[in-house]
Design a protein around this motif. Structure first.
Motif, short mmCIF file in Angstrom:
data_model
loop_
_atom_site.label_atom_id
_atom_site.label_comp_id
_atom_site.label_asym_id
_atom_site.label_seq_id
_atom_site.Cartn_x
_atom_site.Cartn_y
_atom_site.Cartn_z
N TYR A 237 0.83 -1.21 0.00
CA TYR A 237 0.00 0.00 0.00
C TYR A 237 0.86 1.26 0.00
N ARG A 239 3.90 1.59 -0.88
CA ARG A 239 4.63 1.70 -2.14
C ARG A 239 3.75 2.37 -3.18
N ARG A 240 2.50 1.91 -3.26
CA ARG A 240 1.59 2.51 -4.23
C ARG A 240 1.32 3.97 -3.91
N ALA A 241 1.23 4.27 -2.63
CA ALA A 241 0.97 5.65 -2.22
C ALA A 241 2.24 6.50 -2.32
N ASP A 242 3.37 5.86 -2.62
CA ASP A 242 4.65 6.56 -2.72
C ASP A 242 4.95 7.34 -1.45
N ARG A 323 -3.40 8.33 6.95
CA ARG A 323 -2.87 7.37 5.97
C ARG A 323 -2.99 5.93 6.51
N ASP A 330 -8.37 0.14 3.07
CA ASP A 330 -8.07 -0.45 1.77
C ASP A 330 -7.90 -1.97 1.89
N ARG A 333 -11.25 -3.51 1.83
CA ARG A 333 -11.79 -3.60 0.47
C ARG A 333 -11.13 -4.77 -0.28
N ASP A 337 -12.84 -7.86 -2.03
CA ASP A 337 -12.64 -8.16 -3.45
C ASP A 337 -12.24 -9.62 -3.67
N ARG A 344 -11.83 -8.38 -10.11
CA ARG A 344 -11.78 -7.69 -8.84
C ARG A 344 -10.93 -8.47 -7.82
N GLU A 346 -8.60 -10.68 -8.51
CA GLU A 346 -7.19 -10.68 -8.92
C GLU A 346 -6.51 -9.39 -8.50
N ALA A 347 -7.20 -8.27 -8.72
CA ALA A 347 -6.63 -6.97 -8.34
C ALA A 347 -6.45 -6.90 -6.82
N GLU A 350 -3.35 -8.78 -5.71
CA GLU A 350 -2.12 -8.04 -5.99
C GLU A 350 -1.93 -6.88 -5.02
N ALA A 351 -3.05 -6.28 -4.61
CA ALA A 351 -2.95 -5.14 -3.68
C ALA A 351 -2.50 -5.61 -2.30
N LYS A 355 2.29 -8.10 -7.03
CA LYS A 355 2.09 -8.87 -8.25
C LYS A 355 2.92 -10.16 -8.28
N GLY B 43 2.09 -1.43 -13.43
CA GLY B 43 2.01 -2.68 -12.68
C GLY B 43 0.94 -2.70 -11.60
N ILE B 44 0.14 -1.63 -11.49
CA ILE B 44 -0.90 -1.60 -10.46
C ILE B 44 -2.27 -1.71 -11.13
N ARG B 45 -2.95 -2.81 -10.81
CA ARG B 45 -4.24 -3.08 -11.44
C ARG B 45 -5.37 -2.57 -10.56
N ILE B 46 -6.32 -1.90 -11.19
CA ILE B 46 -7.47 -1.38 -10.45
C ILE B 46 -8.75 -1.87 -11.12
N VAL B 47 -9.62 -2.45 -10.31
CA VAL B 47 -10.92 -2.91 -10.81
C VAL B 47 -12.00 -2.25 -9.96
N PHE B 122 -7.46 5.61 -8.20
CA PHE B 122 -6.10 5.56 -7.66
C PHE B 122 -5.92 6.67 -6.62
N TYR B 126 -4.99 5.85 -2.88
CA TYR B 126 -3.59 6.01 -2.51
C TYR B 126 -3.15 7.46 -2.32
N GLY B 127 -4.08 8.40 -2.55
CA GLY B 127 -3.78 9.79 -2.21
C GLY B 127 -2.80 10.48 -3.14
N ARG B 128 -2.62 9.96 -4.33
CA ARG B 128 -1.77 10.70 -5.28
C ARG B 128 -2.25 10.39 -6.70
#
Ligand SMILES: [Zn+2]
Lengths: 384, 266
Positions: A237, A239-242, A323, A330, A333, A337, A344, A346-347, A350-351, A355, B43-47, B122, B126-128
């Motif tokens: 999470y 990482r995705r949010a940087d 955060r 998240d 969710r 999913d 849904r 699969e995503a 990965e979340a 991956k 590489g980030i999948r969103i459904v 997104f 994830y806030g960005r």
């Protein structure tokens, strides 16, 4: 997936990011060797693991390549020195010098402010691990006892850690925290332990000659699995949010430890995660209303270390807390999913795990999984 | 049955997305569709599941389609929604350029609507913004045209002004200010716009910049070299305008002579 399948998937994912039995065995061998090496060189010290290896919640760090390193925390507690009659430099410098001058360790070692790191590369696909050595002396004089009475017996395990760039000791109690968590874990771990260890012995016959060879440290209760999954999903999470304002692993471990008091016997990993997620949501509500909660009171974010007088959320801002709650929401969710399945699901997988792990768990994915649309990046805009 | 571009677009959309719930609107066809976003970037999948409302104006593709949500995945206070709830899919000129290259509505949908929904979800999670967003209003328009022309903002503005006023001549110095003849500089891009439906969108975007700049001191009559930096705070009254003007001034003072490198926004 039905809820039993979801639970099975989560546990399989946790196993993928776990330390392997052979790597664990290697790590034990190496920190024991460090103890012997120091002893032979005239330094008496207890060289013992602490942190996630002991709590049974290690997670492989996120990495795109195969050779990600496990970080294993090791205490090097000098038994030949006393805090009152030495300085941090007295404790740390001779140990560092020994490694530096040793044929065996000089190449593998690095030194930073906090610790001495010794790096081991393993063959094959498992990557390797780093032993982070904290040189310290015992500090049972720590008088400011933690509030919880059942934790007070652990205070005698407190240590004073020697850092490189300061003459101040860093007080801490990593061993005590491990003991505290393992005690919390025991009720949820005991009943299934025998069969889980049998399973481990069977599946890793190359590492374990018999059931007796399987260390308790490698057993994973549903609580420990839940902590591993939470840690991994946190890594993915953030990482995705940087964002690098990542809640510390010890914070998550303590939160699960506290929550374990309300977890019924026989609860599975999925339900433990759900209890955690719901608790986070309640904390957020309480904090929003300015009411006392586990994570703080009136904007001062606070989680008391159960075995040491310290606020584990020291320096947390409201944004950090927001955060954290977003992440917990998240994760909720994502788990929903998983039950929904399809694209849904699969995503969601990965979340939670990233991956790479999901790909290695292909057995859980439908054979003809649909592939996602590749986004052409377009920036949104509007008039003022 | 006559087949207008708008009707063809509607039929294409039905073919691409399945049976639609058609509602008649004034001068437009309105569709309500269930839509599952399944998209990946970096590489980030969103459904995510949406109910979408797509309005195709009779003047399509010269007039742009509008998209909004009938579900409430995106909260109303999300930054990139118009007050009527329709999606801010992009700068007019950018959307218009895409439709003038390929008037297919499914292609437009795949490009702009999918990207918009992906960005929105997104951001909520994830806030960005995964690949950035544009400044609102004139600043964002100039960001787009700067990227399009490979110039800084003032140069993009003068090229737009030349297109809007119709005074471009290939043998004269290029409106970007490079000192090179137009036909050897931005001439090809400018003529491409003048000869297409794009002209209408560029003019609309230009008017939008002008309208916004009327509410404050226009930077185009303002010569940075005449003023010291100390006088700038007095001029900037609105924070939005001040950031735009500040950017334009910084970029023009550093690139008063023609620069081959496009101006980069953060
Ligand atoms: Zn030019």
């Amino acid at each position: 997936m039905n809820r039993r399948e979801v639970n099975k998937f989560l546990e399989s994912g946790a196993e993928k990011i776990d330390i392997t039995p052979s790597m664990h065995k290697e790590a034990v061998k190496h920190y024991n060797a460090i103890g012997n090496f120091l002893e032979d060189s005239g330094i008496s010290a207890n060289v013992i693991p602490c942190g996630s290896m002991v709590t049974g919640t290690p997670t492989r760090p996120l990495s795109d390549d195969e050779d990600s390193y496990f970080d294993i925390d090791i205490l090097v507690e000098r038994t030949d020195l006393e805090k009152g009659s030495c300085t941090p430099a007295d404790v740390r410098k001779p140990v560092e010098t020994l490694f530096r001058q040793s044929d065996r360790y000089a190449e593998k070692m690095e030194s930073c402010d906090e610790c001495i790191t010794i790096r081991y590369v393993l063959n094959g696909k498992e990557g390797g691990f780093r032993l982070d050595l904290d040189t310290c002396v015992g500090d049972s004089t720590c008088t400011e006892a933690p509030r919880a009475p059942e934790s007070q017996k652990h205070t005698e395990l407190s240590v004073a850690i020697a850092r490189n760039t300061t003459s101040e000791w860093l007080g801490s109690n990593p061993r005590g925290l491990c003991m505290w968590f393992l005690e919390k874990n025991e009720r949820l771990a005991a009943s299934g332990r025998q069969s889980r260890k049998e399973e481990l012995a069977k599946r890793h016959a190359d590492v374990y000659a018999s059931l007796d060879d399987v260390p308790d440290m490698m057993d994973r209760s549903p609580l420990q699995r839940a902590v591993q999954i939470a840690k991994r999903s946190r890594d993915e999470y953030y990482r995705r949010a940087d964002s690098n304002r990542v809640p510390a692993s010890c914070v998550l471990t303590v939160l699960f430890g506290i929550l374990s008091d309300i977890i019924p016997d026989g609860t599975d990993t999925l339900d433990i995660l759900t209890i955690f997620i719901n608790a986070a949501a309640r904390e957020q509500e309480k904090a929003a209303m300015g009411r006392k909660c586990l994570l703080g009171y009136e904007g001062n974010w606070n989680l008391e270390n159960p075995v040491y007088p310290e606020n584990m959320l020291d320096g947390w801002t409201d944004a950090d807390a927001d955060r954290f709650f977003l992440w917990a929401d998240d994760l909720k969710r994502c788990i929903y999913d998983l039950t929904a399945g399809g694209a849904r699901g699969e995503a969601g997988k990965e979340a939670i795990f990233g991956k790479k792990v999901v790909r290695s768990l292909a057995a859980f994915s439908p054979a003809a999984a649909s592939s996602p649309h590749h986004v052409v990046p377009k920036k949104p805009w509007r008039t003022i | 049955m006559i087949s207008s571009p708008a009707e063809k677009a509607a039929r294409d959309l039905i073919e691409a997305l399945g049976p639609l719930n058609l509602r008649e609107g004034a001068n437009r066809a309105i569709f309500d569709i269930p839509y599952t976003l399944d998209a990946e970037y970096g590489g980030i999948r969103i459904v995510e599941d949406f109910g979408l409302r797509i309005a195709i104006p009779d003047g399509y593709p010269l007039e742009l389609p509008q998209v909004s949500e009938t579900t409430d995945v995106i909260p109303r206070n999300y930054k990139h929604l118009y007050s009527n709830g329709s999606f801010c899919l992009g700068v007019n000129g950018e959307l218009g350029a895409a439709l003038s290259n390929d008037p297919s509505l499914p292609a437009f949908f795949d490009e702009f609507v999918v990207s918009y929904l992906y960005t929105a979800v997104f951001y909520l999670r994830y806030g960005r913004y995964p690949y950035g967003d544009r400044s609102h209003g004139a600043a964002g328009v100039l960001e787009y045209y700067s990227e399009l022309f490979g110039t800084n903002s003032p140069q993009a503005y003068t090229i737009m002004r030349s297109i809007a006023s119709g005074n471009y001549r290939g043998h004269l110095p290029c409106p970007c200010g490079s000192g090179i003849r137009g036909r050897n500089c931005h001439g090809k891009q400018i003529l491409g716009i003048l000869d297409s439906q794009m002209k209408k969108h560029v003019m609309a975007d230009f008017r939008l910049i002008e309208a916004e700049s009327e509410t404050w001191i226009s930077p185009w009559t303002f010569r940075p070299s005449d003023h010291g930096p100390s006088c700038t705070p007095r001029i900037f009254s609105s924070p939005v305008c001040s950031s735009l003007l500040a950017r334009i001034l910084t970029s023009s003072s550093s690139t008063s002579s023609p620069s081959p490198t496009p101006f980069q926004f953060r």
